[in-house]
Design a protein around this motif. Structure first.
Motif, PDB file in Angstrom:
ATOM      1  N   GLY A  93      10.893 -41.656  -4.179  1.00  0.00           N
ATOM      2  CA  GLY A  93       9.579 -42.300  -4.101  1.00  0.00           C
ATOM      3  C   GLY A  93       9.181 -42.636  -2.668  1.00  0.00           C
ATOM      4  O   GLY A  93       7.997 -42.588  -2.317  1.00  0.00           O
ATOM      5  N   ALA A  98       6.005 -38.088  -9.414  1.00  0.00           N
ATOM      6  CA  ALA A  98       6.155 -39.542  -9.543  1.00  0.00           C
ATOM      7  C   ALA A  98       5.871 -39.990 -10.969  1.00  0.00           C
ATOM      8  O   ALA A  98       6.579 -40.827 -11.519  1.00  0.00           O
ATOM      9  N   GLU A 136       0.845 -37.708  -5.913  1.00  0.00           N
ATOM     10  CA  GLU A 136       1.514 -37.657  -7.220  1.00  0.00           C
ATOM     11  C   GLU A 136       2.812 -36.871  -7.175  1.00  0.00           C
ATOM     12  O   GLU A 136       3.689 -37.062  -8.000  1.00  0.00           O
ATOM     13  N   LEU A 187       7.681 -39.429  -1.004  1.00  0.00           N
ATOM     14  CA  LEU A 187       6.397 -38.950  -1.515  1.00  0.00           C
ATOM     15  C   LEU A 187       5.264 -39.433  -0.616  1.00  0.00           C
ATOM     16  O   LEU A 187       5.200 -40.618  -0.274  1.00  0.00           O
ATOM     17  N   ASN A 196       8.637 -39.176 -12.979  1.00  0.00           N
ATOM     18  CA  ASN A 196       9.873 -39.547 -12.272  1.00  0.00           C
ATOM     19  C   ASN A 196      10.921 -38.443 -12.442  1.00  0.00           C
ATOM     20  O   ASN A 196      12.058 -38.693 -12.840  1.00  0.00           O
TER      21      ASN A 196
END
Ligand SMILES: Nc1ncnc2c1ncn2[C@@H]1O[C@H](COP(=O)(O)OP(=O)(O)OP(=O)(O)O)[C@@H](O)[C@H]1O
Ligand SMILES: [Mg+2]
Length: 382
Positions: free
Chosen positions: A58, A90, A66, A61, A93
């Motif tokens: 995360g 994301a 997204e 990113l 996940n």
């Protein structure tokens, strides 16, 4: 092996950046905060399925995005081209790793397929930090060259987590731990014995690789050494079976203390891998320059160690290594690195690399600005 191309989509500050690399040294140039390390990090995703330092996908990113994607064509030494892709979504996940459009699972099976040696400021704790930092270094080197070791390492971590949970729960509930620990003890002994035995051999073999690299960088006046101080009395052991027997008896000896403290006190998670120069502990007595040189020597040693053991010659990622060295040492290191394999280097200053670009057509220079490639200079034009 070497990367012929790389694309980054929504990866940190690179929304859509594409590279065609040279087979030699690829210099990523640019001011601070422009996105050079991010490219190194993207390559680490291809080789290790994850960042070499960020704790979570995360973080990597692109802000507000997204999904990120890193894709590369990797040329193997047998002459094949592999299309390697890592994508993270994301929302779901979910991370997918594929080679030639075929999903690879589990991710652990990728380790060692595309061997890599990474040296960055994030690795400084290997020489100056805690024993855990040195164990992590040793574990990654051996894991890239031995699937068995990597498997046993993951199993050991799983067993240790469970065993610590059992000990800690029993401590709170004031229960007798002997019966509940039984199933975990034998697994700890098996996987712990394997790690201990292999680390011992690794350290013995690795010594000469470090010595050669270190002497090459600074001459022969300083003698670097790597040691092995396992939590267990390894000197008494002539085989892996002996190590297992010793771990078994130490578990019995320390049972009461483990129950009192609620943690596992026996096993390779307590190993130290001491580093010294001329017999003096690096952590206590070394200068900043000696720390940096030792770290580079460890990484060059890693390169030669993996080259001998893996099917592919590793690629080398040197993040911010040159900006910390004076021009004389930079040139010396650069000449050394030229002989290795495809290498990626980040730097804020182009001067050191100008000579290099003029000398060979294999090297390339890339200017990175604000998460984009703004200029590419193949050496033929330099
Ligand atoms: N998840 C993210 N999304 C978008 N941008 C990000 C993300 N994470 C970091 N950045 C940006 O990336 C930039 C840092 O990139 P990077 O670390 O590659 O810089 P660098 O060129 O290596 O700089 P230095 O020379 O200082 O090491 C910063 O501007 C930071 O704001
Ligand atoms: Mg950087």
């Amino acid at each position: 092996m070497h990367l012929t191309s790389l694309t980054l989509k929504n990866f940190r500050n690179h929304s859509d950046t594409a590279f065609d690399f040279g087979e030699g040294i690829n210099v990523l140039l640019g001011d601070n905060g422009q996105g050079k390390t991010n490219v190194i990090e993207a390559i680490s995703y291809l080789c290790l399925t994850k960042s070499f330092y960020a704790a979570s996908d995360g973080f990597v990113l692109g802000f507000g995005k997204e999904m990120f994607e890193v894709e590369s064509t990797i040329a193997t030494e047998s002459g094949h081209l592999r299309r390697v892709r890592v994508a993270y979504s994301a929302d779901a996940n979910e991370k997918v790793f594929s080679v030639n459009r075929q999903k690879i699972e589990p991710f652990s099976s990728v380790i060692g397929t595309f061997p890599v040696v990474i040296c960055s400021p994030e690795h400084a704790p290997i020489t100056s930090g805690s024993p855990a930092d040195r164990r992590r270094f040793v574990d990654l080197v051996i894991s890239q060259s031995s699937a068995v070791y990597f498997h046993d390492l993951l199993e050991y971590r799983r067993v240790l987590r469970h065993r610590n949970k059992v000990l800690s729960d029993a401590r709170w509930k004031q229960e007798d731990t002997a019966a509940v620990l039984e199933p975990w003890n034998e697994q700890l002994v098996t996987f712990g014995g394997s790690l201990t035995w292999r680390r011992k051999h690794f350290v013995e073999e690795f010594q000469s690789f470090i010595t050669t690299a270190y002497h090459h960088l600074v001459g022969t006046e300083e003698e670097p050494a790597i040691g092995y101080k396992p939590g267990t009395r390894i000197d008494e052991c002539a085989s892996q079976k002996d190590v297992e027997a010793l771990l078994r008896s130490e578990l019995a000896e320390k049972g009461a203390a483990e129950a009192r403290l609620g943690i596992t006190l026996v096993g390779p998670h307590r190993d130290e891998i001491p580093l010294t120069i001329n017999g003096l502990d690096l952590r206590r007595f070394a200068s900043q320059g000696q720390h940096k040189t030792f770290l580079v020597a460890l990484k060059l040693g890693e390169f030669f160690y993996l080259k001998e053991r893996c099917d592919e010659t590793p690629i080398v990622l040197l993040d911010d290594v040159f900006s910390e060295l004076d021009e004389h040492r930079s040139l010396k290191l650069l000449r050394y690195v030229e002989e290795l394999n495809q290498t990626f280097v980040t730097s804020t200053t182009p001067q050191v690399f100008d000579h290099l670009l003029q000398r060979s057509g294999k090297h390339k220079l890339f200017m990175i600005q604000n998460g984009a490639l703004v200029q590419e200079r193949p050496s033929a034009l330099a």
